[in-house]
Design an enzyme around this catalytic site. Structure first.
Site, PDB file in Angstrom:
ATOM      1  N   TRP A 129       0.823   2.456  -8.742  1.00 44.82           N
ATOM      2  CA  TRP A 129       1.092   3.761  -9.352  1.00 44.82           C
ATOM      3  C   TRP A 129       2.466   3.739 -10.032  1.00 44.82           C
ATOM      4  O   TRP A 129       2.611   4.095 -11.200  1.00 44.82           O
ATOM      5  CB  TRP A 129       1.030   4.818  -8.249  1.00 44.82           C
ATOM      6  CG  TRP A 129       1.119   6.231  -8.647  1.00 44.82           C
ATOM      7  CD1 TRP A 129       1.051   6.724  -9.927  1.00 44.82           C
ATOM      8  CD2 TRP A 129       1.277   7.351  -7.772  1.00 44.82           C
ATOM      9  NE1 TRP A 129       1.165   8.091  -9.880  1.00 44.82           N
ATOM     10  CE2 TRP A 129       1.305   8.492  -8.576  1.00 44.82           C
ATOM     11  CE3 TRP A 129       1.393   7.480  -6.377  1.00 44.82           C
ATOM     12  CZ2 TRP A 129       1.448   9.772  -8.031  1.00 44.82           C
ATOM     13  CZ3 TRP A 129       1.531   8.741  -5.839  1.00 44.82           C
ATOM     14  CH2 TRP A 129       1.559   9.875  -6.658  1.00 44.82           C
ATOM     15  N   PHE A 143     -10.140  -0.227  -4.528  1.00 48.38           N
ATOM     16  CA  PHE A 143      -8.670  -0.322  -4.530  1.00 48.38           C
ATOM     17  C   PHE A 143      -8.069   1.073  -4.663  1.00 48.38           C
ATOM     18  O   PHE A 143      -7.162   1.445  -3.938  1.00 48.38           O
ATOM     19  CB  PHE A 143      -8.189  -1.219  -5.684  1.00 48.38           C
ATOM     20  CG  PHE A 143      -6.686  -1.385  -5.677  1.00 48.38           C
ATOM     21  CD1 PHE A 143      -6.091  -2.434  -4.992  1.00 48.38           C
ATOM     22  CD2 PHE A 143      -5.864  -0.467  -6.334  1.00 48.38           C
ATOM     23  CE1 PHE A 143      -4.706  -2.558  -4.948  1.00 48.38           C
ATOM     24  CE2 PHE A 143      -4.476  -0.592  -6.296  1.00 48.38           C
ATOM     25  CZ  PHE A 143      -3.902  -1.639  -5.601  1.00 48.38           C
ATOM     26  N   LYS A 181       0.799  -1.245   0.000  1.00 49.97           N
ATOM     27  CA  LYS A 181       0.000   0.000   0.000  1.00 49.97           C
ATOM     28  C   LYS A 181       0.828   1.290   0.000  1.00 49.97           C
ATOM     29  O   LYS A 181       0.393   2.316   0.527  1.00 49.97           O
ATOM     30  CB  LYS A 181      -0.987   0.041   1.192  1.00 49.97           C
ATOM     31  CG  LYS A 181      -1.861  -1.178   1.362  1.00 49.97           C
ATOM     32  CD  LYS A 181      -2.410  -1.729   0.089  1.00 49.97           C
ATOM     33  CE  LYS A 181      -3.497  -0.907  -0.538  1.00 49.97           C
ATOM     34  NZ  LYS A 181      -3.893  -1.466  -1.864  1.00 49.97           N
ATOM     35  N   THR A 228       7.670  -6.804  -6.005  1.00 52.06           N
ATOM     36  CA  THR A 228       7.749  -7.567  -4.756  1.00 52.06           C
ATOM     37  C   THR A 228       7.401  -6.686  -3.568  1.00 52.06           C
ATOM     38  O   THR A 228       7.585  -5.469  -3.612  1.00 52.06           O
ATOM     39  CB  THR A 228       9.155  -8.165  -4.537  1.00 52.06           C
ATOM     40  OG1 THR A 228       9.101  -9.056  -3.420  1.00 52.06           O
ATOM     41  CG2 THR A 228      10.215  -7.096  -4.260  1.00 52.06           C
ATOM     42  N   HIS A 229       6.893  -7.333  -2.501  1.00 49.60           N
ATOM     43  CA  HIS A 229       6.720  -6.651  -1.214  1.00 49.60           C
ATOM     44  C   HIS A 229       7.690  -7.225  -0.172  1.00 49.60           C
ATOM     45  O   HIS A 229       7.562  -6.930   1.017  1.00 49.60           O
ATOM     46  CB  HIS A 229       5.293  -6.841  -0.688  1.00 49.60           C
ATOM     47  CG  HIS A 229       4.241  -6.075  -1.426  1.00 49.60           C
ATOM     48  ND1 HIS A 229       4.411  -4.776  -1.848  1.00 49.60           N
ATOM     49  CD2 HIS A 229       2.973  -6.430  -1.809  1.00 49.60           C
ATOM     50  CE1 HIS A 229       3.304  -4.367  -2.453  1.00 49.60           C
ATOM     51  NE2 HIS A 229       2.426  -5.347  -2.453  1.00 49.60           N
ATOM     52  N   PHE A 280      -4.196   9.924 -10.224  1.00 49.94           N
ATOM     53  CA  PHE A 280      -5.137   9.114  -9.446  1.00 49.94           C
ATOM     54  C   PHE A 280      -6.475   8.982 -10.176  1.00 49.94           C
ATOM     55  O   PHE A 280      -7.035   7.888 -10.287  1.00 49.94           O
ATOM     56  CB  PHE A 280      -5.334   9.731  -8.060  1.00 49.94           C
ATOM     57  CG  PHE A 280      -6.265   8.947  -7.181  1.00 49.94           C
ATOM     58  CD1 PHE A 280      -5.844   7.777  -6.564  1.00 49.94           C
ATOM     59  CD2 PHE A 280      -7.572   9.374  -6.978  1.00 49.94           C
ATOM     60  CE1 PHE A 280      -6.703   7.037  -5.756  1.00 49.94           C
ATOM     61  CE2 PHE A 280      -8.432   8.639  -6.176  1.00 49.94           C
ATOM     62  CZ  PHE A 280      -7.997   7.474  -5.565  1.00 49.94           C
ATOM     63  N   SER A 329      -4.473   2.716   4.629  1.00 50.17           N
ATOM     64  CA  SER A 329      -4.692   2.099   3.324  1.00 50.17           C
ATOM     65  C   SER A 329      -4.706   0.574   3.431  1.00 50.17           C
ATOM     66  O   SER A 329      -5.560  -0.100   2.840  1.00 50.17           O
ATOM     67  CB  SER A 329      -3.592   2.553   2.352  1.00 50.17           C
ATOM     68  OG  SER A 329      -3.825   2.047   1.072  1.00 50.17           O
TER      69      SER A 329
HETATM   70  P1  A3P Z   1      -5.180   4.753  -0.519  1.00 44.48           P
HETATM   71  O1  A3P Z   1      -5.775   3.503   0.023  1.00 44.48           O
HETATM   72  O2  A3P Z   1      -4.631   5.633   0.555  1.00 44.48           O
HETATM   73  O3  A3P Z   1      -6.087   5.492  -1.434  1.00 44.48           O
HETATM   74  P2  A3P Z   1      -0.397  -0.170  -3.661  1.00 44.48           P
HETATM   75  O4  A3P Z   1      -0.492  -0.036  -5.133  1.00 44.48           O
HETATM   76  O5  A3P Z   1       0.995  -0.253  -3.135  1.00 44.48           O
HETATM   77  O6  A3P Z   1      -1.286  -1.268  -3.160  1.00 44.48           O
HETATM   78  O7  A3P Z   1      -0.938   1.202  -3.027  1.00 44.48           O
HETATM   79  C1  A3P Z   1      -2.288   1.539  -3.100  1.00 44.48           C
HETATM   80  C2  A3P Z   1      -2.461   2.959  -2.617  1.00 44.48           C
HETATM   81  O8  A3P Z   1      -1.932   3.846  -3.623  1.00 44.48           O
HETATM   82  C3  A3P Z   1      -3.905   3.342  -2.431  1.00 44.48           C
HETATM   83  O9  A3P Z   1      -3.891   4.333  -1.407  1.00 44.48           O
HETATM   84  C4  A3P Z   1      -4.241   3.919  -3.794  1.00 44.48           C
HETATM   85  O10 A3P Z   1      -5.358   4.745  -3.822  1.00 44.48           O
HETATM   86  C5  A3P Z   1      -2.973   4.718  -4.053  1.00 44.48           C
HETATM   87  N1  A3P Z   1      -2.780   5.037  -5.466  1.00 44.48           N
HETATM   88  C6  A3P Z   1      -2.887   4.240  -6.539  1.00 44.48           C
HETATM   89  N2  A3P Z   1      -2.681   4.915  -7.677  1.00 44.48           N
HETATM   90  C7  A3P Z   1      -2.426   6.191  -7.323  1.00 44.48           C
HETATM   91  C8  A3P Z   1      -2.143   7.383  -8.051  1.00 44.48           C
HETATM   92  N3  A3P Z   1      -2.080   7.385  -9.386  1.00 44.48           N
HETATM   93  N4  A3P Z   1      -1.947   8.525  -7.347  1.00 44.48           N
HETATM   94  C9  A3P Z   1      -2.010   8.534  -6.008  1.00 44.48           C
HETATM   95  N5  A3P Z   1      -2.279   7.433  -5.257  1.00 44.48           N
HETATM   96  C10 A3P Z   1      -2.481   6.272  -5.907  1.00 44.48           C
END
Ligand code: A3P
Length: 296
Positions: free
Chosen positions: A53, A256, A48, A108-109, A230, A139
């Site tokens: 992104w 998500f 998260k 990877t995480h 976003f 998140s």
């Molecule tokens: P939130 O739950 O705070 O909205 P991951 O991809 O590591 O699982 O992270 C997911 C988090 O990144 C989520 O956070 C998601 O909304 C946010 N996220 C995904 N795409 C994004 C973007 N283009 N800009 C900003 N935040 C983004």
């Protein structure tokens, strides 16, 4: 089909003190022995922290800003998530990666000490993205509610304590961000922050371009910024995880693409929770030069 009790709200077990699903720990030898290649690019994050992104930004860079090409498949099929599998819906990341022609981009995480050693040996490039603990926790909590492949998060109060204790999948946030921070001086690692990406996506995308030794025109750079915002990603079925059945990810519980905003933790932490969190945080992060912004 593995969409049964065994996979939903899965059993967990620890490997090297890190909580994993049984599916992962049973497969650990194979994961540890994964064969990296010198021209692999690995996107490593704590859960998260802006993984998806960053994956989309990298794919757009690699495809010269062609957003159509970046919609050829879902994120997890474009860039294998090496330690993850949910047969047959999400093919094993290992199998997907092994079959993929070079150059590959992988996800990877894993905490730094658990990364398959071939990545160090082959000197593959790594982009690490870190996000402040409180937003990450919020998140992760909502993600665990909507994603049935995660253990049940319990109540908000319970979850805050689980996160602090590192009793969540992929272990302690604190050790993860610190471990990768220390590794960045020894390897080809670009260490980025979610908050910086949000504040100035252009500047951070330019850092990624430089790290990948890639040059794009201003026009393409603007396309990348636009396509990976976003709002655009939230509407993109190949990036927003809506391609999975709602029995696995139920976006009506929490999407998500949920909020995407630094500082959202303020909507969840009580004053007392925040104070306790900060005190514990200071202890866990003592001695590290790593600092975060919890709002921008
Ligand atoms: P939130 O739950 O705070 O909205 P991951 O991809 O590591 O699982 O992270 C997911 C988090 O990144 C989520 O956070 C998601 O909304 C946010 N996220 C995904 N795409 C994004 C973007 N283009 N800009 C900003 N935040 C983004």
């Amino acid at each position: 089909l593995c969409v049964d009790e065994k996979c939903l709200r899965p059993e967990t077990s620890e490997v090297g003190g890190i909580l994993m699903t049984k599916l992962m720990s049973d497969n650990w030898d194979k994961i540890w022995n994964f064969q990296a290649r010198p021209d692999d690019l690995l996107i490593a994050t704590y859960v998260k922290s802006g993984t998806t992104w960053t994956q989309e930004i990298v794919d757009m860079i690699q495809n010269d800003g062609d957003s159509q090409k970046c919609q050829r498949a879902s994120t997890f099929n474009r860039q294998p998530f090496i330690e993850w599998a949910l047969p047959p819906l999400i093919k094993s990341g290992l199998d997907l990666a092994n079959k993929m022609p070079s150059p590959r981009t992988l996800k990877t995480h894993l905490p730094v000490q658990m990364l398959p050693p071939s990545f160090w040996k082959e000197n593959s490039k790594i982009i690490y993205v870190a996000r402040n603990a409180k937003d990450c926790l919020v998140s992760y909590y909502h993600f665990s509610r909507m994603n049935k492949l995660m253990p049940d998060p319990g109540s908000w109060e319970e979850y805050v304590e689980m996160f602090k204790a590192g009793k969540v999948l992929w272990g302690s946030w604190y050790n993860h961000v610190k471990g990768w921070w220390d590794a960045k001086d020894r390897h080809r690692i670009l260490y980025l922050f979610y908050e910086d990406m949000k504040e100035d996506p252009k500047r951070e995308i330019q850092k990624i371009l430089k790290f990948l030794e890639k040059d794009v025109s201003e026009d393409i750079l603007n396309k990348i910024i636009h396509h990976t915002s976003f709002d655009m990603m939230r509407q993109n079925p190949m990036a927003n995880y809506t391609s999975l059945p709602s029995s696995i990810m139920d976006h009506s519980i929490s999407p998500f693409m949920r909020r995407g905003m630094p500082g959202d933790w303020k909507n969840y932490f009580t004053v007392a929770q925040n104070e306790a969190f900060e005190a514990d945080y200071a202890q866990k992060m003592a001695g590290s030069s790593l600092t975060f912004r919890t709002e921008i």
